[in-house]
Design an enzyme around this catalytic site. Structure first.
Site, PDB file in Angstrom:
ATOM      1  NE  ARG A  98     -20.522  41.427 -16.789  1.00 41.11           N
ATOM      2  CZ  ARG A  98     -21.765  41.867 -16.547  1.00 41.11           C
ATOM      3  NH1 ARG A  98     -22.787  41.132 -16.878  1.00 41.11           N
ATOM      4  NH2 ARG A  98     -21.962  43.040 -15.999  1.00 41.11           N
TER       5      ARG A  98
ATOM      6  CD  GLU B 284     -26.136  55.153 -13.213  1.00 43.84           C
ATOM      7  OE1 GLU B 284     -25.919  53.975 -13.548  1.00 43.84           O
ATOM      8  OE2 GLU B 284     -26.328  56.077 -14.006  1.00 43.84           O
TER       9      GLU B 284
HETATM   10  P1  AMP Z   1     -18.514  49.894 -11.176  1.00 50.00           P
HETATM   11  O1  AMP Z   1     -18.761  49.464  -9.772  1.00 50.00           O
HETATM   12  O2  AMP Z   1     -19.249  51.160 -11.548  1.00 50.00           O
HETATM   13  O3  AMP Z   1     -17.039  49.981 -11.514  1.00 50.00           O
HETATM   14  O4  AMP Z   1     -19.177  48.793 -12.125  1.00 50.00           O
HETATM   15  C1  AMP Z   1     -18.512  47.604 -12.348  1.00 50.00           C
HETATM   16  C2  AMP Z   1     -19.434  46.427 -12.443  1.00 50.00           C
HETATM   17  O5  AMP Z   1     -20.613  46.714 -13.199  1.00 50.00           O
HETATM   18  C3  AMP Z   1     -18.700  45.309 -13.152  1.00 50.00           C
HETATM   19  O6  AMP Z   1     -18.917  44.117 -12.404  1.00 50.00           O
HETATM   20  C4  AMP Z   1     -19.327  45.228 -14.517  1.00 50.00           C
HETATM   21  O7  AMP Z   1     -19.640  43.896 -14.830  1.00 50.00           O
HETATM   22  C5  AMP Z   1     -20.598  46.075 -14.480  1.00 50.00           C
HETATM   23  N1  AMP Z   1     -20.611  47.153 -15.495  1.00 50.00           N
HETATM   24  C6  AMP Z   1     -20.652  48.486 -15.259  1.00 50.00           C
HETATM   25  N2  AMP Z   1     -20.691  49.203 -16.399  1.00 50.00           N
HETATM   26  C7  AMP Z   1     -20.663  48.306 -17.399  1.00 50.00           C
HETATM   27  C8  AMP Z   1     -20.658  48.402 -18.839  1.00 50.00           C
HETATM   28  N3  AMP Z   1     -20.689  49.595 -19.472  1.00 50.00           N
HETATM   29  N4  AMP Z   1     -20.608  47.270 -19.558  1.00 50.00           N
HETATM   30  C9  AMP Z   1     -20.577  46.057 -18.937  1.00 50.00           C
HETATM   31  N5  AMP Z   1     -20.577  45.886 -17.602  1.00 50.00           N
HETATM   32  C10 AMP Z   1     -20.627  46.997 -16.832  1.00 50.00           C
END
Ligand code: AMP
Length: 176
Positions: A61, A98
């Protein structure tokens, strides 16, 4: 147009892709021409005076507004991708998600020491993905790194993974 209008255009999907996640669907934001123009203008205004030479987008994205922003800034675009997608020699970084670990890669010759880099992704949740991307870009030894997300989930405090001197900017803020 206000930040409020842009925020309202993001569709929240409860329990997607798994129970407990409030998924932020940005397709509803992108499908409106005025919203898309406004987002592009905001990104351009925030980074036009920073001397950005490369925008780095994270699969997948980060590939929507990343190249669009690079074009506006007259910068190059560099993808960070999942393993097995980039055809030339890569360097990689592992990070914890996770459930289990994940890996991202960048071409080893994609950035040069003179580059001023903007790393872009759609959303900051726990910050693990961006922290890994930041380490990858740092390994290639660039002059300066800026970080941008369209959306920040503030209660997950992903910013805590970064030192205070890292320049992180987010456009739309949600609690969770
Ligand atoms: P993180 O590594 O936990 O910051 O997760 C970020 C990545 O996971 C990004 O590339 C987002 O596209 C996706 N992501 C995580 N949580 C969400 C959410 N609640 N809604 C949409 N995309 C998410």
């Amino acid at each position: 147009m206000s930040i409020e209008k842009l925020t309202e255009a993001v569709r929240n999907i409860p329990d997607f892709p798994i129970e407990g996640i409030q998924f932020k669907d940005i397709t509803t934001l992108f499908q409106n021409a005025d919203h898309l123009q406004e987002l592009s203008d905001i990104l351009y205004e925030r980074y036009k005076d920073k001397g950005i030479t490369k925008v780095v987008g994270i699969e997948s994205r980060g590939f929507f507004m990343g190249p669009a922003t690079a074009i506006r800034l007259h910068a190059g675009f560099v993808p960070i991708r999942k393993p097995g997608k980039l055809p030339y020699k890569t360097i990689e970084e592992k990070y914890s998600k996770e459930y289990g670990d994940d890996v991202i890669q960048i071409h080893e010759d994609a950035l040069v020491p003179e580059d001023v880099v903007l790393i872009h992704d759609d959303l900051l949740a726990t910050g693990g993905t961006m922290a890994a991307a930041y380490q990858l870009v740092k390994k290639l030894g660039v002059k300066k790194i800026y970080i941008n997300f369209l959306i920040e989930l503030e209660e997950l405090n992903g910013r805590a993974l970064f030192n205070h001197d890292v320049d992180i900017d987010t456009i739309l803020k949600f609690k969770i």
